[in-house]
Motif scaffolding. Structure first.
Motif, mmCIF file in Angstrom:
data_model
loop_
_atom_site.group_PDB
_atom_site.id
_atom_site.type_symbol
_atom_site.label_atom_id
_atom_site.label_comp_id
_atom_site.label_asym_id
_atom_site.label_seq_id
_atom_site.Cartn_x
_atom_site.Cartn_y
_atom_site.Cartn_z
ATOM 1 N N TYR A 43 39.077 4.234 1.671
ATOM 2 C CA TYR A 43 38.314 3.017 0.790
ATOM 3 C C TYR A 43 37.218 3.408 1.183
ATOM 4 C CZ TYR A 43 36.827 -1.501 0.180
ATOM 5 O OH TYR A 43 36.261 -2.811 -0.285
ATOM 6 N N ALA A 44 36.694 3.022 2.415
ATOM 7 C CA ALA A 44 35.175 3.226 2.815
ATOM 8 C C ALA A 44 34.389 4.578 2.275
ATOM 9 C CB ALA A 44 35.226 3.255 4.343
ATOM 10 N N LEU A 45 35.100 5.604 2.110
ATOM 11 C CA LEU A 45 34.544 6.853 1.790
ATOM 12 C C LEU A 45 34.199 6.527 0.220
ATOM 13 C CD1 LEU A 45 36.466 9.558 3.477
ATOM 14 C CD2 LEU A 45 34.156 9.179 3.737
ATOM 15 N N LEU A 109 43.154 10.037 12.745
ATOM 16 C CA LEU A 109 42.138 10.441 11.690
ATOM 17 C C LEU A 109 41.402 9.325 11.428
ATOM 18 C CD1 LEU A 109 41.688 12.475 9.535
ATOM 19 C CD2 LEU A 109 43.756 11.503 8.111
ATOM 20 N N PHE A 110 42.018 8.028 11.356
ATOM 21 C CA PHE A 110 41.108 6.892 10.908
ATOM 22 C C PHE A 110 39.750 6.634 11.929
ATOM 23 C CE2 PHE A 110 40.189 2.575 12.300
ATOM 24 C CZ PHE A 110 39.673 2.016 11.283
ATOM 25 N N LEU A 111 40.135 6.965 13.285
ATOM 26 C CA LEU A 111 38.925 6.804 14.197
ATOM 27 C C LEU A 111 37.754 7.971 13.932
ATOM 28 C CD1 LEU A 111 41.213 5.994 17.451
ATOM 29 C CD2 LEU A 111 39.686 4.467 16.080
ATOM 30 N N ILE A 112 38.386 9.145 13.665
ATOM 31 C CA ILE A 112 37.420 10.389 13.234
ATOM 32 C C ILE A 112 36.626 10.166 12.125
ATOM 33 C CG2 ILE A 112 37.621 12.681 12.742
ATOM 34 C CD1 ILE A 112 39.735 13.099 14.217
ATOM 35 N N GLU A 114 35.922 7.140 10.868
ATOM 36 C CA GLU A 114 34.794 6.087 11.066
ATOM 37 C C GLU A 114 33.601 6.739 11.852
ATOM 38 O OE1 GLU A 114 34.934 2.105 10.946
ATOM 39 O OE2 GLU A 114 35.835 3.202 9.299
ATOM 40 N N ASP A 115 33.579 7.475 12.723
ATOM 41 C CA ASP A 115 32.547 8.090 13.031
ATOM 42 C C ASP A 115 31.914 9.299 12.070
ATOM 43 O OD1 ASP A 115 32.692 6.844 15.454
ATOM 44 O OD2 ASP A 115 33.964 8.527 16.532
ATOM 45 N N LEU A 116 32.659 9.770 11.440
ATOM 46 C CA LEU A 116 32.140 10.639 10.443
ATOM 47 C C LEU A 116 31.180 9.980 9.399
ATOM 48 C CD1 LEU A 116 32.288 13.761 9.721
ATOM 49 C CD2 LEU A 116 34.251 13.226 8.088
ATOM 50 N N THR A 117 31.814 8.902 8.718
ATOM 51 C CA THR A 117 30.828 8.258 7.875
ATOM 52 C C THR A 117 29.775 7.846 8.715
ATOM 53 O OG1 THR A 117 32.123 6.246 8.522
ATOM 54 C CG2 THR A 117 32.955 7.371 6.615
ATOM 55 N N LYS A 118 29.353 7.271 9.802
ATOM 56 C CA LYS A 118 28.241 7.063 10.469
ATOM 57 C C LYS A 118 27.329 8.309 10.454
ATOM 58 C CE LYS A 118 30.387 3.478 13.266
ATOM 59 N NZ LYS A 118 30.705 2.809 14.591
#
Length: 298
Positions: A43-45, A109-112, A114-118
């Protein structure tokens, strides 16, 4: 009376985008039997991708209405890129293993992500204002509402009907239903189960990204936006029943209306109202309102 109409419209608007996202979550569970914790990240992506595409379209001085096309293209691009990497590159190695392991994998995968979007978009918020003004305002009584909200409701109805029709009225949908009921029997009849998993997961990601893309004009797109979405999406599918399209629709309406009533009458109880409704439903229907398949215990 005016306040009642406002509550209904706000609840319906909130339920519309939440239904699109939750529909992807319940579809993935129904076919792959995966409780995808990373669904909020998709969703965030979609939201970040829409912000990027709309900004690019604006810089190219395209017609304003093409910003809607930009948001749709962003959702398609996210699904086309992320789905193969996630399903083929990660999840398929865990099929048939303990459900807890799959939950832990999607949580990692969710945690990864999250950092990837940042890393990609940074920590500053993004704003997508162009599409929000395209539909003007709609006057109902003495109140004026943004037309974009009604467009979002129409989009949710269209997506829901399209998914229902695809599953129940097409040959490919019948194949998916066969895999849902028994992957082993479907495979023995010549069905490429691996391909069905890939297609279903891609559609699930597309729906999550589509919800994020078309919600982006209504929110501030910033880190952490995925956390609240995955919690709400799980509330919807738990209320409606895992694996049920009808359940996702009713669950989204219940959550949307509960939140709207709380926001207009007791704002501090916004989240409490949602969890209260979920608890009451589970007290009388532990399997959800429209449970069609037996949920695996974790």
């Amino acid at each position: 009376m005016a306040e009642l109409v406002t509550i209904l419209i706000d609840g319906l608007t909130y339920a519309s985008w939440l239904f699109i996202v939750a529909l992807g979550l319940t579809l993935v569970f129904g076919v792959l039997k995966i409780l995808n914790i990373a669904h909020g990240s998709f969703y965030a992506l979609g939201a970040y991708g829409a912000a990027t595409m709309v900004a690019w379209f604006a810089s190219m001085q395209f017609a304003p209405w093409l910003s809607l096309v930009a948001m749709l293209l962003a959702a398609v691009a996210i699904a086309a890129i992320v789905a193969p990497l996630t399903e083929r590159g990660l999840l398929r190695f865990f099929y048939g293993r303990d459900e807890v392991l799959l939950v832990l994998t999607t949580n990692a995968l969710f945690l990864i992500m999250e950092d990837l979007t940042k890393l990609i978009w940074g920590a500053n918020p993004y704003f997508v204002s162009e599409p929000y003004a395209l539909f003007g305002n709609v006057d109902i009584g003495v109140q004026s509402y943004v037309g974009y909200d009604f467009m979002l409701v129409g989009l949710a109805v269209t997506v829901g009907l399209a998914v229902w029709w695809g599953l129940n009225r097409t040959r490919q949908g019948k194949i998916v239903l066969a895999v849902i009921h028994s992957p082993e029997v479907a495979a023995s009849m010549g069905v490429n189960v691996s391909r069905v998993y890939m297609v279903a997961f891609s559609i699930g990601i597309f729906l999550a990204a589509l919800g994020g893309a078309f919600t982006a004009p209504m929110i501030s797109v910033q880190p952490g936006v995925s956390v609240g979405v995955i919690i709400l999406s799980f509330a919807v599918v738990i209320i409606g029943g895992l694996g049920s399209i009808e359940g996702a629709a009713i669950g989204a309406l219940i959550v949307g209306m509960a939140r709207s009533v709380a926001v207009h009458t007791a704002p501090v109880a916004e989240l409490f109202a949602i969890y209260l409704v979920m608890a009451v439903v589970l007290m009388f229907r532990p399997e959800g309102l429209f449970q069609r398949i037996q949920a695996r215990k974790i």
